[in-house]
Scaffold this motif. Structure first.
Motif, PDB file in Angstrom:
ATOM      1  N   MET A  30      12.539  -7.736 -13.550  1.00 48.21           N
ATOM      2  CA  MET A  30      11.294  -7.041 -13.355  1.00 48.21           C
ATOM      3  C   MET A  30      11.760  -5.807 -12.433  1.00 48.21           C
ATOM      4  O   MET A  30      12.400  -5.873 -11.483  1.00 48.21           O
ATOM      5  CB  MET A  30      10.085  -7.638 -12.843  1.00 48.21           C
ATOM      6  CG  MET A  30       8.979  -6.885 -12.422  1.00 48.21           C
ATOM      7  SD  MET A  30       8.091  -6.304 -13.906  1.00 48.21           S
ATOM      8  CE  MET A  30       7.430  -7.648 -14.627  1.00 48.21           C
ATOM      9  N   ILE A  31      11.382  -4.566 -12.920  1.00 47.69           N
ATOM     10  CA  ILE A  31      11.574  -3.332 -11.961  1.00 47.69           C
ATOM     11  C   ILE A  31      10.118  -3.024 -11.561  1.00 47.69           C
ATOM     12  O   ILE A  31       9.055  -3.016 -12.116  1.00 47.69           O
ATOM     13  CB  ILE A  31      11.933  -2.197 -12.978  1.00 47.69           C
ATOM     14  CG1 ILE A  31      13.257  -2.564 -13.565  1.00 47.69           C
ATOM     15  CG2 ILE A  31      12.055  -0.873 -12.197  1.00 47.69           C
ATOM     16  CD1 ILE A  31      13.660  -1.549 -14.619  1.00 47.69           C
ATOM     17  N   TYR A  32      10.353  -2.722 -10.309  1.00 46.18           N
ATOM     18  CA  TYR A  32       8.947  -2.482  -9.553  1.00 46.18           C
ATOM     19  C   TYR A  32       9.153  -0.655  -8.985  1.00 46.18           C
ATOM     20  O   TYR A  32      10.147  -0.685  -8.872  1.00 46.18           O
ATOM     21  CB  TYR A  32       8.919  -3.307  -8.303  1.00 46.18           C
ATOM     22  CG  TYR A  32       8.674  -4.835  -8.494  1.00 46.18           C
ATOM     23  CD1 TYR A  32       7.528  -5.218  -8.970  1.00 46.18           C
ATOM     24  CD2 TYR A  32       9.863  -5.428  -8.394  1.00 46.18           C
ATOM     25  CE1 TYR A  32       7.514  -6.613  -9.158  1.00 46.18           C
ATOM     26  CE2 TYR A  32       9.759  -6.941  -8.762  1.00 46.18           C
ATOM     27  CZ  TYR A  32       8.613  -7.338  -9.258  1.00 46.18           C
ATOM     28  OH  TYR A  32       8.453  -8.637  -9.544  1.00 46.18           O
ATOM     29  N   ALA A  86      12.568   2.983  -7.388  1.00 53.36           N
ATOM     30  CA  ALA A  86      12.605   1.786  -8.066  1.00 53.36           C
ATOM     31  C   ALA A  86      13.402   0.879  -7.585  1.00 53.36           C
ATOM     32  O   ALA A  86      14.133   1.054  -6.825  1.00 53.36           O
ATOM     33  CB  ALA A  86      13.380   2.012  -9.533  1.00 53.36           C
ATOM     34  N   SER A  87      12.847  -0.475  -7.856  1.00 56.82           N
ATOM     35  CA  SER A  87      13.463  -1.647  -7.084  1.00 56.82           C
ATOM     36  C   SER A  87      13.475  -2.998  -7.911  1.00 56.82           C
ATOM     37  O   SER A  87      12.835  -2.812  -9.041  1.00 56.82           O
ATOM     38  CB  SER A  87      12.849  -2.214  -5.777  1.00 56.82           C
ATOM     39  OG  SER A  87      13.195  -3.206  -5.225  1.00 56.82           O
ATOM     40  N   ASP A  88      14.545  -3.985  -7.583  1.00 51.51           N
ATOM     41  CA  ASP A  88      14.551  -4.988  -8.438  1.00 51.51           C
ATOM     42  C   ASP A  88      13.754  -6.096  -7.685  1.00 51.51           C
ATOM     43  O   ASP A  88      13.686  -7.363  -8.090  1.00 51.51           O
ATOM     44  CB  ASP A  88      16.037  -5.696  -8.558  1.00 51.51           C
ATOM     45  CG  ASP A  88      16.730  -5.766  -7.358  1.00 51.51           C
ATOM     46  OD1 ASP A  88      15.982  -5.597  -6.053  1.00 51.51           O
ATOM     47  OD2 ASP A  88      18.219  -5.905  -6.950  1.00 51.51           O
ATOM     48  N   GLY A  89      13.030  -5.624  -6.680  1.00 53.20           N
ATOM     49  CA  GLY A  89      11.999  -6.515  -5.880  1.00 53.20           C
ATOM     50  C   GLY A  89      12.746  -6.929  -4.520  1.00 53.20           C
ATOM     51  O   GLY A  89      12.110  -7.363  -3.701  1.00 53.20           O
ATOM     52  N   THR A  90      14.115  -6.613  -4.358  1.00 54.91           N
ATOM     53  CA  THR A  90      14.812  -6.645  -3.026  1.00 54.91           C
ATOM     54  C   THR A  90      15.615  -5.465  -2.568  1.00 54.91           C
ATOM     55  O   THR A  90      15.465  -5.235  -1.406  1.00 54.91           O
ATOM     56  CB  THR A  90      15.857  -7.647  -3.346  1.00 54.91           C
ATOM     57  OG1 THR A  90      15.351  -8.963  -3.719  1.00 54.91           O
ATOM     58  CG2 THR A  90      16.753  -8.050  -1.902  1.00 54.91           C
ATOM     59  N   ALA A  91      16.171  -4.815  -3.293  1.00 58.85           N
ATOM     60  CA  ALA A  91      16.996  -3.671  -2.892  1.00 58.85           C
ATOM     61  C   ALA A  91      16.474  -2.373  -3.889  1.00 58.85           C
ATOM     62  O   ALA A  91      15.756  -2.521  -4.812  1.00 58.85           O
ATOM     63  CB  ALA A  91      18.451  -3.812  -3.229  1.00 58.85           C
ATOM     64  N   CYS A  93      12.925   8.876 -16.430  1.00 60.87           N
ATOM     65  CA  CYS A  93      11.681   7.780 -16.804  1.00 60.87           C
ATOM     66  C   CYS A  93      11.970   6.421 -16.026  1.00 60.87           C
ATOM     67  O   CYS A  93      12.205   5.419 -16.678  1.00 60.87           O
ATOM     68  CB  CYS A  93      11.798   7.343 -18.260  1.00 60.87           C
ATOM     69  SG  CYS A  93      11.514   8.952 -19.404  1.00 60.87           S
ATOM     70  N   ILE A  94      11.787   6.699 -14.804  1.00 56.67           N
ATOM     71  CA  ILE A  94      11.833   5.332 -13.813  1.00 56.67           C
ATOM     72  C   ILE A  94      10.466   4.594 -14.008  1.00 56.67           C
ATOM     73  O   ILE A  94       9.512   5.325 -13.833  1.00 56.67           O
ATOM     74  CB  ILE A  94      12.154   5.924 -12.319  1.00 56.67           C
ATOM     75  CG1 ILE A  94      13.113   6.512 -12.032  1.00 56.67           C
ATOM     76  CG2 ILE A  94      11.692   4.556 -11.410  1.00 56.67           C
ATOM     77  CD1 ILE A  94      13.537   6.816 -10.723  1.00 56.67           C
ATOM     78  N   ARG A  95      10.494   3.808 -14.701  1.00 58.25           N
ATOM     79  CA  ARG A  95       9.031   3.080 -15.153  1.00 58.25           C
ATOM     80  C   ARG A  95       9.129   1.714 -14.545  1.00 58.25           C
ATOM     81  O   ARG A  95      10.158   0.825 -14.624  1.00 58.25           O
ATOM     82  CB  ARG A  95       8.935   2.984 -16.473  1.00 58.25           C
ATOM     83  CG  ARG A  95       8.973   4.358 -17.227  1.00 58.25           C
ATOM     84  CD  ARG A  95       7.577   5.241 -16.717  1.00 58.25           C
ATOM     85  NE  ARG A  95       7.274   6.520 -17.328  1.00 58.25           N
ATOM     86  CZ  ARG A  95       7.643   7.532 -16.615  1.00 58.25           C
ATOM     87  NH1 ARG A  95       7.820   7.408 -15.252  1.00 58.25           N
ATOM     88  NH2 ARG A  95       7.719   8.714 -17.280  1.00 58.25           N
ATOM     89  N   GLY A  96       8.319   0.950 -14.201  1.00 54.74           N
ATOM     90  CA  GLY A  96       8.012  -0.266 -13.786  1.00 54.74           C
ATOM     91  C   GLY A  96       6.599  -0.490 -13.131  1.00 54.74           C
ATOM     92  O   GLY A  96       5.750   0.187 -13.387  1.00 54.74           O
ATOM     93  N   ASP A 126       3.813  -3.057  -3.804  1.00 52.87           N
ATOM     94  CA  ASP A 126       4.299  -2.646  -2.292  1.00 52.87           C
ATOM     95  C   ASP A 126       5.543  -3.834  -2.028  1.00 52.87           C
ATOM     96  O   ASP A 126       4.992  -4.877  -2.297  1.00 52.87           O
ATOM     97  CB  ASP A 126       3.023  -3.034  -1.435  1.00 52.87           C
ATOM     98  CG  ASP A 126       2.168  -1.818  -1.520  1.00 52.87           C
ATOM     99  OD1 ASP A 126       2.317  -0.686  -1.932  1.00 52.87           O
ATOM    100  OD2 ASP A 126       0.909  -1.981  -1.289  1.00 52.87           O
ATOM    101  N   LEU A 127       6.565  -3.163  -1.662  1.00 54.07           N
ATOM    102  CA  LEU A 127       7.564  -3.986  -1.274  1.00 54.07           C
ATOM    103  C   LEU A 127       8.324  -3.661  -0.072  1.00 54.07           C
ATOM    104  O   LEU A 127       8.186  -2.361   0.356  1.00 54.07           O
ATOM    105  CB  LEU A 127       8.869  -3.939  -2.379  1.00 54.07           C
ATOM    106  CG  LEU A 127       8.467  -4.315  -3.816  1.00 54.07           C
ATOM    107  CD1 LEU A 127       9.730  -4.059  -4.835  1.00 54.07           C
ATOM    108  CD2 LEU A 127       8.259  -5.991  -3.776  1.00 54.07           C
TER     109      LEU A 127
END
Length: 159
Positions: free
Chosen positions: A1-3, A17-22, A34-37, A41-42
């Protein structure tokens, strides 16, 4: 998932954009591929916002969020060198090519380095704006030459 998240910089809205961690991408909204996701809040976004706030206030950030740019081994080698360019300093494509040739053996082209620099997915934190032409001139920047000029002047490395 992309955030994803947004940051309002003095140079315009930036998309993260983040993978949830980095952090996997950071680019200007009007130049983004097109950064989409899903917006979320991370902690990595909060760390990046803090870094950017310090940077745009003219201070050297004292922290670095975890970065995970996607790219080839060659691109990563170039981006690793970019991360060693100190705040307020610049280098050239040719110098980076020479560094790579020294560590990897053989010859390295400045044009190949330029291609990897141009594909840097994490603007500013991986400081591709600190790479200038061999003659000291400003050269290409995906975010636009006006932004590159602003960033280098902010750091006091270009007049």
């Amino acid at each position: 998932m992309i955030y994803t998240a947004q940051y309002d910089s003095p140079l315009g809205t930036m998309l993260l954009a983040s993978d949830g961690t980095a952090l996997t991408a950071l680019d200007f909204d009007d130049t983004s591929d097109c950064i989409r996701g899903m917006q979320k809040d991370l902690p990595v976004f909060e760390e990046t916002f803090r870094w950017l706030d310090l940077y745009f206030s003219g201070k050297v950030p004292d922290c670095m969020p975890q970065l995970a740019p996607k790219g080839t081994a060659f691109q990563h080698a170039v981006w690793d060198i970019l991360r060693t360019i100190p705040y307020g300093k610049t280098t050239t494509y040719g110098r980076i090519a020479a560094q790579l040739a020294e560590t990897r053996g053989g010859r390295m082209s400045a044009q190949a380095v330029g291609g990897a620099v141009g594909r840097n997915p994490i603007s500013i934190l991986i400081p591709c704006h600190r790479v200038i032409g061999a003659d000291g001139s400003l050269t290409g920047y995906a975010g636009g030459m006006e932004r590159k000029d602003f960033l280098l002047r902010l750091e006091g490395s270009y007049s």
